[in-house]
Design an enzyme around this catalytic site. Structure first.
Site, PDB file in Angstrom:
ATOM      1  N   GLY D 148       0.828  -1.197   0.000  1.00  0.00           N
ATOM      2  CA  GLY D 148       0.000   0.000   0.000  1.00  0.00           C
ATOM      3  C   GLY D 148       0.863   1.248   0.000  1.00  0.00           C
ATOM      4  O   GLY D 148       2.043   1.212   0.361  1.00  0.00           O
ATOM      5  N   CYS D 149       0.263   2.367  -0.379  1.00  0.00           N
ATOM      6  CA  CYS D 149       1.034   3.605  -0.477  1.00  0.00           C
ATOM      7  C   CYS D 149       1.476   4.093   0.899  1.00  0.00           C
ATOM      8  O   CYS D 149       2.658   4.366   1.121  1.00  0.00           O
ATOM      9  CB  CYS D 149       0.228   4.670  -1.215  1.00  0.00           C
ATOM     10  SG  CYS D 149      -1.425   4.964  -0.563  1.00  0.00           S
ATOM     11  N   TYR D 150       0.530   4.214   1.834  1.00  0.00           N
ATOM     12  CA  TYR D 150       0.922   4.646   3.173  1.00  0.00           C
ATOM     13  C   TYR D 150       1.929   3.683   3.803  1.00  0.00           C
ATOM     14  O   TYR D 150       2.939   4.121   4.368  1.00  0.00           O
ATOM     15  CB  TYR D 150      -0.305   4.767   4.080  1.00  0.00           C
ATOM     16  CG  TYR D 150      -1.195   5.961   3.832  1.00  0.00           C
ATOM     17  CD1 TYR D 150      -0.715   7.261   3.956  1.00  0.00           C
ATOM     18  CD2 TYR D 150      -2.545   5.801   3.517  1.00  0.00           C
ATOM     19  CE1 TYR D 150      -1.549   8.366   3.766  1.00  0.00           C
ATOM     20  CE2 TYR D 150      -3.382   6.898   3.324  1.00  0.00           C
ATOM     21  CZ  TYR D 150      -2.883   8.175   3.452  1.00  0.00           C
ATOM     22  OH  TYR D 150      -3.704   9.255   3.272  1.00  0.00           O
ATOM     23  N   THR D 152       4.158   1.810   2.479  1.00  0.00           N
ATOM     24  CA  THR D 152       5.495   1.957   1.892  1.00  0.00           C
ATOM     25  C   THR D 152       6.285   3.060   2.583  1.00  0.00           C
ATOM     26  O   THR D 152       7.430   2.861   3.017  1.00  0.00           O
ATOM     27  CB  THR D 152       5.376   2.244   0.391  1.00  0.00           C
ATOM     28  OG1 THR D 152       4.782   1.107  -0.250  1.00  0.00           O
ATOM     29  CG2 THR D 152       6.737   2.528  -0.234  1.00  0.00           C
TER      30      THR D 152
END
Lengths: 335, 335, 335, 335
Positions: D148-150, D152
């Protein structure tokens, strides 16, 4: 009719004060002074006020200000107010100072943080102008130290918990995101549009000068030494501060408990709204309102507050203080 | 492998050139020079390039540049290039100039517009580096005058009509909207975030220095004297220029006629896309593309074009020129 | 105290009207109706008004509105107002309509442009509510057709020239740039943040429905048939419209001549400021002001005007009309 | 030449993948499939790719994908990948999944968080595709769960401290600020431009579904149970995530100690830069880089990391994983 002078007419807080006074039923601007350098005619400085304010910007002159005004707002950077507050007070004027020069009460703290000797005589009687904490002391004051923008949002978000001793005083974090106007009107690379637009960044991690202000005020609220880790961030918007505050609870409380506590604590406050959902800065921009959403996650209270950094964080709160000083309705010109 | 030097490493066009060269298969940066003042280490200047470009910024030194480079890009403000182009050419380097110093061909025009005597010897052989107009002349050139950002979008939007003599040459209006990076990297009040964010404004109405550049190039395209009224606007975004161009048609043409004309005119162009709908600047940001939507309303052609002012409007077009100069695929590093 | 009802409480123009009425000394909101679907409690709909407006949103009910209100603002999309204006007028209320339903006077024009039969009976007596043109007719009106946002900025920018017959009536171009709130509050891809942020694009080139409105009103001003080519653009900001207007002069006039003409034409207008430099939309955001900068380039007048599309372009102008209708100071709540 | 298929071509992560693959020397897109509904021709869907990608969007067909591709990227919302991963793997393809469907390893955790039964057979062999943690396991994998972006940004900011057991595992806070593209391409009120522009707000306080992902991965890194309080915020920008992470140190460490630790931990990482100052999201936008600034305040480590949510937070990281899977240079197409 309260007659208002402003020294430091060229900044954003001064402009927001002019905007607000234009809508105040019982006050008007009778003097504008620039400092330190001449800032040119108002219509060039702030075209939005073309023809709307009847006075021009001139160099500051204590005697003329004393004649023309009942109160002077010092919209100056720190240390600059030290020169003006004393003479204005001696001339019989009330003074509301936007700078940090009269905010830090503990002996030596101002000098430590701002690197300049304090004006101790006047610091002694200055009142920290956060009406939600100090409403009783404001009407009788002569000199109001108007709170910093970050401290306003952070202190109001945390005061109910700290006052009741519900959180560990050594375990408080304030993570704030501010619009760019908070950095002032002087162009620099950091606030050059193509640098800060479309970008978020932290700055002054744990070293911002508003941290001691938050610490001192929360300490007075809680009658206990507190520690706060404060991390401000720059966000790509004109105005607004969101502060997410984290504090370890000393007893088990639910989100509902804490919401009830906040509603009770602020039930008579004209500018505080307790929200059931995290608020947007947009909901308060241009207003003197503070929206606060308190909740609980695990053993921590998490409180998000939003203000307009130029209004409740500066000019609006200053006008609220002026209303209290001069016996106007506290919300005059602010609703 | 083409070895690239940049004089004027601290501006946005230079940064965009670095970004693009990092993706070029057959070119690399071998020298960076700052001017006029030292700009400090690259990692501070442009943190996005930390550790990605193997050279540091040093003062410009013609002899060293001649050794290290095959081509030097002058990412300098106008008049500054006049000092460097000559010596670099004499040292045997190819020069691609981002400034206006070698763009205006008519005798005396440069001096009239920019208030400084032209470098006539080199102006005489400089090629205006708009590949869509002058592709044949570029490979043999030694000095490329890289087009201005506004002229790139405006000329490409109007050239097919002017070349065919379809519009009244005295009745052309170009209304452009540019992102703020077009104003450069030096902080000033106009481009201070809280001043230009959330705002659109016209500036330099009919007096912008890109107007004579558009006029001269369209005149060459149409082999006729043209008049252009050019009005630029500042829009609250980092990058991108939208130009809406208005020209009175000399014969009756439908939107379909004109679309067909544009598709034909640009059918072999690697970077031009003719669109059926008005394009957004966002569709081309970060790329060397130009999207053009031509249509007809009443007796007027209305053509909207979009470019990235730093890429097709500066660094990308410069790289396209370099590719042509050195025999690379014209689109190398740009697709 | 004028009692205000709003039908269509969920849109941005309604929200701006609520904001303004909160600062009006002699008016208050006594009824809010949603349409067409329920829009939930006001505190959820517009958290900025939490606890500040004493009424809740209910379905529209003509009888109740007639009891509770003196005037009803229809903040509705076009054709929706057709259902409500008649019954409200019959119930004795004044009506101020934000939609286009009563703006186009020429027989058949409304139907041609909006594809729906006009309410001819009421159209006949409706007054186009641009006080700078029609101030005399407004106080006696029962139904005000509040002007469109683009027409407000364009008409005020061009009226002095057209009225005096100084420009060729067949050669007028209006190139406008609008903030995104002009597209309304219903989410769609075009106005989804990552699509329209950091981007400018033209749309509805020569086919926007505000073009006939501009044409008709300028025709009435000039007593002559005019043609206008109108091209709107979407700009990445919340509010504000900048319109750059181009008109061919029929006689030689200097920039000073034209500035003098505008100052004279608007000398008594409370909300119009003639500027010496091109204005920014930011200078008028949140206000009912119009800043206009007229100049001359070659044989053309170029006039840039800025307004807030939600205030002077909708709610502020509506309140200005209400002030005229009910005998308040025209600028009450707007200064 | 690695042949790439994408299922879910209409979202922002898919678009960013297309952008990156266009610059990859050894990969190209050979199939695009839309899901769940038809998304129309690519030139309308993403005008920026007009004529640049040689395939059109068609409904997903496993057999055709198996013929045309070596790897399929699932750019789908969670639960949608469950349908496609299995059949694609059976057809012999490698699969890189952007959704959360194969990220959570602990028994029952996926079902608890996402409310849907896991595909346990494939979950068992899926590799969490954060190369900085799991580089060894990626080349032999068949199914990559792209982070996921967060997570990472948060995991990379905290991993060095957690791995060394230097921080209290029960006292970690992650305060993140994300650009709006993180919310996807489906228009909704929250992400309607006039709602979220010029505004910051917290959301999903302590309840975001990326919190368990951060917790699980940091637990694996530290071989200890950790607790993380994660609070995401929406910031008014297209792309980028800044995460300020707070963790209580278990021993006294200076800022220099911790900076040295981070430099050592990431010394061979091609995409991680340890910065001496807090980074801006702008420094990494459009790139696969992560900039990290670790420091110490009082007894806490404070670490700020920035990524592009669509690149390192989705498409770039996915391409980095593909490079590892197929033996390309890990940074191919990403430098």
């Amino acid at each position: 009719m309260t007659r208002i002078g402003i020294i430091g007419a060229s900044g954003y807080a001064a402009a927001d004060l002019m905007r607000l006074v234009l809508g105040h039923p019982d006050a008007r601007i009778t003097a504008l002074a620039d400092l330190p350098e001449k800032c040119g005619p108002l219509a060039k400085l702030f075209p939005q006020f073309s023809g709307r304010i009847g006075v021009e910007v001139v160099p500051p002159d204590i005697r003329k200000l004393a004649k023309a005004c009942d109160v002077v707002f010092l919209a100056l950077p720190h240390t600059a107010s030290l020169t003006y507050a004393g003479p204005l007070l001696e001339a019989g004027l009330k003074v509301i100072d936007f700078s940090a020069d009269y905010r830090l009460k503990a002996p030596g703290l101002y000098e430590k943080v701002y690197g300049h000797k304090a004006d101790e005589a006047n610091l002694a009687h200055a009142v920290y102008g956060l009406p939600e904490l100090n409403r009783r002391d404001i009407p009788g004051a002569r000199l109001i130290a108007n709170p910093g923008c970050y401290p306003t949002g952070a202190i109001l978000a945390l005061a109910p918990l700290v006052r009741e001793g519900l959180v560990a005083p050594g375990d408080i974090i304030v993570d704030s995101k501010s619009g760019v106007s908070g950095a002032g009107r002087t162009p620099k690379l950091l606030t050059h549009f193509p640098e800060c637009n479309e970008s978020v960044q932290a700055y002054a991690i744990g070293s911002h000068r508003h941290q001691p202000e938050i610490v001192e005020q929360l300490g007075l609220v809680g009658k206990v030494g507190v520690e706060v880790l404060f991390v401000p961030h720059l966000a790509p918007m004109d105005r607004g501060i969101e502060s997410t505050c984290y504090a370890r609870l000393l007893q088990q409380l639910s989100a509902a408990d804490i919401a009830a506590l906040y509603r009770k604590a602020y039930e008579n406050e004209p500018f505080i709204v307790i929200r059931d959902e995290p608020p947007s800065t947009k909901h308060v921009v241009g207003t003197n309102y503070v929206h606060i959403h308190p909740t609980v996650v695990g053993g921590r209270a998490v409180v998000s507050s939003v203000i307009d950094n130029l209004t409740k964080g500066a000019a609006g709160q200053a006008l609220q203080n002026m209303n209290l000083l001069f016996g106007h309705d506290e919300a005059a010109g602010l609703k």
